[in-house]
Design a protein around this motif. Structure first.
Motif, PDB file in Angstrom:
ATOM      1  N   THR A  68     -21.047 -17.214  21.293  1.00  0.00           N
ATOM      2  CA  THR A  68     -21.137 -17.307  22.757  1.00  0.00           C
ATOM      3  C   THR A  68     -21.201 -18.756  23.245  1.00  0.00           C
ATOM      4  O   THR A  68     -21.279 -19.004  24.446  1.00  0.00           O
ATOM      5  CB  THR A  68     -22.366 -16.547  23.265  1.00  0.00           C
ATOM      6  OG1 THR A  68     -23.543 -16.978  22.563  1.00  0.00           O
ATOM      7  CG2 THR A  68     -22.190 -15.048  23.070  1.00  0.00           C
ATOM      8  N   THR A  69     -21.172 -19.708  22.317  1.00  0.00           N
ATOM      9  CA  THR A  69     -21.161 -21.115  22.717  1.00  0.00           C
ATOM     10  C   THR A  69     -19.785 -21.485  23.270  1.00  0.00           C
ATOM     11  O   THR A  69     -18.761 -21.146  22.687  1.00  0.00           O
ATOM     12  CB  THR A  69     -21.479 -22.020  21.510  1.00  0.00           C
ATOM     13  OG1 THR A  69     -22.778 -21.718  21.011  1.00  0.00           O
ATOM     14  CG2 THR A  69     -21.427 -23.480  21.901  1.00  0.00           C
ATOM     15  N   THR A  70     -19.769 -22.177  24.399  1.00  0.00           N
ATOM     16  CA  THR A  70     -18.513 -22.637  24.988  1.00  0.00           C
ATOM     17  C   THR A  70     -18.143 -23.973  24.376  1.00  0.00           C
ATOM     18  O   THR A  70     -18.896 -24.947  24.474  1.00  0.00           O
ATOM     19  CB  THR A  70     -18.643 -22.782  26.514  1.00  0.00           C
ATOM     20  OG1 THR A  70     -18.958 -21.503  27.067  1.00  0.00           O
ATOM     21  CG2 THR A  70     -17.346 -23.296  27.126  1.00  0.00           C
ATOM     22  N   ASN A  71     -16.983 -24.045  23.733  1.00  0.00           N
ATOM     23  CA  ASN A  71     -16.588 -25.245  23.002  1.00  0.00           C
ATOM     24  C   ASN A  71     -15.495 -26.036  23.717  1.00  0.00           C
ATOM     25  O   ASN A  71     -14.725 -26.747  23.077  1.00  0.00           O
ATOM     26  CB  ASN A  71     -16.117 -24.846  21.596  1.00  0.00           C
ATOM     27  CG  ASN A  71     -17.239 -24.248  20.766  1.00  0.00           C
ATOM     28  OD1 ASN A  71     -18.322 -24.816  20.672  1.00  0.00           O
ATOM     29  ND2 ASN A  71     -16.998 -23.085  20.187  1.00  0.00           N
ATOM     30  N   GLU A  72     -15.431 -25.912  25.023  1.00  0.00           N
ATOM     31  CA  GLU A  72     -14.436 -26.645  25.800  1.00  0.00           C
ATOM     32  C   GLU A  72     -14.719 -28.154  25.727  1.00  0.00           C
ATOM     33  O   GLU A  72     -15.829 -28.607  26.014  1.00  0.00           O
ATOM     34  CB  GLU A  72     -14.463 -26.188  27.252  1.00  0.00           C
ATOM     35  CG  GLU A  72     -13.612 -27.015  28.204  1.00  0.00           C
ATOM     36  CD  GLU A  72     -12.117 -26.957  27.880  1.00  0.00           C
ATOM     37  OE1 GLU A  72     -11.396 -27.885  28.277  1.00  0.00           O
ATOM     38  OE2 GLU A  72     -11.682 -25.979  27.222  1.00  0.00           O
ATOM     39  N   THR A  73     -13.738 -28.913  25.337  1.00  0.00           N
ATOM     40  CA  THR A  73     -13.876 -30.363  25.263  1.00  0.00           C
ATOM     41  C   THR A  73     -12.490 -30.984  25.217  1.00  0.00           C
ATOM     42  O   THR A  73     -11.483 -30.282  25.078  1.00  0.00           O
ATOM     43  CB  THR A  73     -14.686 -30.785  24.017  1.00  0.00           C
ATOM     44  OG1 THR A  73     -14.960 -32.183  24.082  1.00  0.00           O
ATOM     45  CG2 THR A  73     -13.937 -30.454  22.732  1.00  0.00           C
ATOM     46  N   SER A  74     -12.425 -32.292  25.360  1.00  0.00           N
ATOM     47  CA  SER A  74     -11.156 -33.004  25.234  1.00  0.00           C
ATOM     48  C   SER A  74     -11.455 -34.485  25.072  1.00  0.00           C
ATOM     49  O   SER A  74     -12.572 -34.943  25.342  1.00  0.00           O
ATOM     50  CB  SER A  74     -10.262 -32.781  26.469  1.00  0.00           C
ATOM     51  OG  SER A  74     -10.875 -33.306  27.626  1.00  0.00           O
ATOM     52  N   ALA A 109     -24.474 -31.553  21.760  1.00  0.00           N
ATOM     53  CA  ALA A 109     -23.506 -30.482  21.994  1.00  0.00           C
ATOM     54  C   ALA A 109     -22.095 -31.054  21.947  1.00  0.00           C
ATOM     55  O   ALA A 109     -21.309 -30.942  22.887  1.00  0.00           O
ATOM     56  CB  ALA A 109     -23.775 -29.775  23.317  1.00  0.00           C
ATOM     57  N   CYS A 110     -21.768 -31.671  20.807  1.00  0.00           N
ATOM     58  CA  CYS A 110     -20.542 -32.463  20.680  1.00  0.00           C
ATOM     59  C   CYS A 110     -19.293 -31.628  20.485  1.00  0.00           C
ATOM     60  O   CYS A 110     -18.184 -32.172  20.454  1.00  0.00           O
ATOM     61  CB  CYS A 110     -20.680 -33.431  19.511  1.00  0.00           C
ATOM     62  SG  CYS A 110     -20.727 -32.623  17.884  1.00  0.00           S
ATOM     63  N   SER A 111     -19.425 -30.312  20.310  1.00  0.00           N
ATOM     64  CA  SER A 111     -18.280 -29.447  20.043  1.00  0.00           C
ATOM     65  C   SER A 111     -17.500 -29.977  18.841  1.00  0.00           C
ATOM     66  O   SER A 111     -18.093 -30.317  17.821  1.00  0.00           O
ATOM     67  CB  SER A 111     -17.405 -29.320  21.293  1.00  0.00           C
ATOM     68  OG  SER A 111     -16.394 -28.350  21.111  1.00  0.00           O
ATOM     69  N   THR A 137     -24.019 -33.788  17.438  1.00  0.00           N
ATOM     70  CA  THR A 137     -24.671 -32.558  16.991  1.00  0.00           C
ATOM     71  C   THR A 137     -24.170 -31.378  17.799  1.00  0.00           C
ATOM     72  O   THR A 137     -23.821 -31.513  18.977  1.00  0.00           O
ATOM     73  CB  THR A 137     -26.208 -32.636  17.131  1.00  0.00           C
ATOM     74  OG1 THR A 137     -26.573 -32.675  18.521  1.00  0.00           O
ATOM     75  CG2 THR A 137     -26.768 -33.848  16.418  1.00  0.00           C
ATOM     76  N   ASP A 138     -24.148 -30.218  17.158  1.00  0.00           N
ATOM     77  CA  ASP A 138     -23.723 -29.004  17.847  1.00  0.00           C
ATOM     78  C   ASP A 138     -24.368 -27.798  17.181  1.00  0.00           C
ATOM     79  O   ASP A 138     -24.675 -27.820  15.979  1.00  0.00           O
ATOM     80  CB  ASP A 138     -22.202 -28.862  17.821  1.00  0.00           C
ATOM     81  CG  ASP A 138     -21.695 -27.919  18.904  1.00  0.00           C
ATOM     82  OD1 ASP A 138     -21.485 -28.383  20.041  1.00  0.00           O
ATOM     83  OD2 ASP A 138     -21.550 -26.713  18.620  1.00  0.00           O
ATOM     84  N   LEU A 139     -24.547 -26.744  17.959  1.00  0.00           N
ATOM     85  CA  LEU A 139     -25.105 -25.500  17.448  1.00  0.00           C
ATOM     86  C   LEU A 139     -24.148 -24.816  16.481  1.00  0.00           C
ATOM     87  O   LEU A 139     -24.571 -24.125  15.551  1.00  0.00           O
ATOM     88  CB  LEU A 139     -25.412 -24.570  18.631  1.00  0.00           C
ATOM     89  CG  LEU A 139     -25.985 -23.192  18.321  1.00  0.00           C
ATOM     90  CD1 LEU A 139     -27.390 -23.313  17.751  1.00  0.00           C
ATOM     91  CD2 LEU A 139     -26.003 -22.333  19.583  1.00  0.00           C
ATOM     92  N   CYS A 187     -18.986 -42.544  13.286  1.00  0.00           N
ATOM     93  CA  CYS A 187     -19.477 -41.237  13.735  1.00  0.00           C
ATOM     94  C   CYS A 187     -19.878 -40.354  12.558  1.00  0.00           C
ATOM     95  O   CYS A 187     -19.212 -40.332  11.524  1.00  0.00           O
ATOM     96  CB  CYS A 187     -18.399 -40.525  14.560  1.00  0.00           C
ATOM     97  SG  CYS A 187     -17.776 -41.475  15.969  1.00  0.00           S
ATOM     98  N   ARG A 188     -20.947 -39.624  12.742  1.00  0.00           N
ATOM     99  CA  ARG A 188     -21.354 -38.588  11.789  1.00  0.00           C
ATOM    100  C   ARG A 188     -21.785 -37.372  12.592  1.00  0.00           C
ATOM    101  O   ARG A 188     -22.160 -37.490  13.763  1.00  0.00           O
ATOM    102  CB  ARG A 188     -22.476 -39.081  10.878  1.00  0.00           C
ATOM    103  CG  ARG A 188     -23.693 -39.620  11.615  1.00  0.00           C
ATOM    104  CD  ARG A 188     -24.606 -40.424  10.703  1.00  0.00           C
ATOM    105  NE  ARG A 188     -25.698 -41.030  11.446  1.00  0.00           N
ATOM    106  CZ  ARG A 188     -26.869 -40.446  11.675  1.00  0.00           C
ATOM    107  NH1 ARG A 188     -27.096 -39.222  11.172  1.00  0.00           N
ATOM    108  NH2 ARG A 188     -27.811 -41.043  12.367  1.00  0.00           N
ATOM    109  N   PHE A 189     -21.766 -36.220  11.951  1.00  0.00           N
ATOM    110  CA  PHE A 189     -21.984 -34.978  12.682  1.00  0.00           C
ATOM    111  C   PHE A 189     -22.913 -34.043  11.905  1.00  0.00           C
ATOM    112  O   PHE A 189     -22.820 -33.944  10.681  1.00  0.00           O
ATOM    113  CB  PHE A 189     -20.638 -34.285  12.948  1.00  0.00           C
ATOM    114  CG  PHE A 189     -19.687 -35.124  13.765  1.00  0.00           C
ATOM    115  CD1 PHE A 189     -19.730 -35.091  15.140  1.00  0.00           C
ATOM    116  CD2 PHE A 189     -18.763 -35.973  13.136  1.00  0.00           C
ATOM    117  CE1 PHE A 189     -18.864 -35.885  15.895  1.00  0.00           C
ATOM    118  CE2 PHE A 189     -17.894 -36.756  13.876  1.00  0.00           C
ATOM    119  CZ  PHE A 189     -17.950 -36.708  15.265  1.00  0.00           C
TER     120      PHE A 189
END
Length: 266
Positions: A68-74, A109-111, A137-139, A187-189
């Motif tokens: 249910t997480t919205t992953n909209e990004t660009s 919430a970096c998607s 970071t992201d869920l 960058c690291r995630f």
């Protein structure tokens, strides 16, 4: 008509991810959860809700939260604040930091990583020579894996990037376009829940909390902002999305004059 199991599932998801689902989102919720329901032979949200008290409940809940997480990004989404960070905030922080110390950035919430990589590119384009340590970071574990790979489709490359940026910052491969090593090394995630235990994060000079608060109710917004502010350096900044504001909320931050969407400790 909303499935009878909607309320129970919505409450469970909200407790995990903070996502606030109103009663008119029953069909949307069922659509998002349809693949996992089909995999388990479940016909309704009520059937799914009945599994939550069982031994598989915790794993189901994590899967539901991700689904249910919205992953909209660009890339370079809402570019003005990113440019402000690169051209105004970074030079200020650079002048205030000892030689050799990195500027730490948290992309919350970096998607799939475009925001973190965009800031690294913007900093280079602005002539910054200070080393950036950007944590995204992201869920969603699936999104974090994509961010780590730094590999993007032709469609994703067409959103927000100029031809010159694509040529400078990416390498074309058979399966897509990969972010250049010079950008990736900044960058690291990691997988992280903004409502979870954040004590291990340390202190950041910049927190990108963009296009996240729009999915939360006011109490959850206040909780997340307070948690992020607790990890902010005294002269650090938090950057919000274009449609987000802290006005009307109990938050320990104030807007920075002349910078859109940028907030500092009050």
């Amino acid at each position: 008509m909303t499935d009878a199991g909607f309320n129970e599932i919505a409450r469970a998801i909200r407790a995990v991810s903070g996502l606030a689902l109103s009663a008119d989102k029953g069909y949307l919720l069922k659509a998002r959860l349809a693949p996992m329901m089909k995999q388990r032979g479940l016909a309704s949200l009520t059937d799914l809700a009945s599994r939550l008290p069982t031994a598989e409940g915790p794993a189901l809940l994590r899967e539901m939260a991700e689904a249910t997480t919205t992953n909209e990004t660009s890339f370079f989404r809402d570019v003005t604040p990113l440019r402000q960070i690169a051209e105004v905030v970074l030079p200020e922080l650079d002048a205030a930091r000892p030689a050799g110390a990195p500027i730490r950035v948290w992309s919350a919430a970096c998607s799939s990583g475009q925001e973190a990589y965009s800031l690294a590119m913007a900093a280079e384009e602005a002539g910054s020579r200070r080393r950036l340590d950007i944590l995204g970071t992201d869920l969603s574990a699936a999104m974090v894996e994509r961010a780590r790979a730094g590999l993007y489709t032709a469609f994703e490359m067409e959103r927000g990037l100029s031809t010159a940026q694509r040529t400078r910052w990416f390498r074309e491969e058979r399966s897509g376009w990969r972010v250049a090593e010079a950008v990736r090394r900044c960058c690291r995630f990691e997988v992280l829940n903004l409502l979870g235990d954040l004590r291990s994060l340390g202190t950041f000079d910049i927190v990108l909390l963009r296009n996240v608060l729009i999915y939360f109710d006011p109490p959850t917004k206040e909780r997340v902002v307070a948690a992020c502010a607790a990890h902010l350096a005294p002269d650090g900044v938090i950057c919000l999305g274009a449609t987000e504001t802290l006005l009307g909320l109990q938050a320990p931050l104030a807007p920075v004059a002349g910078l859109r969407g940028v907030w500092r400790r009050a």
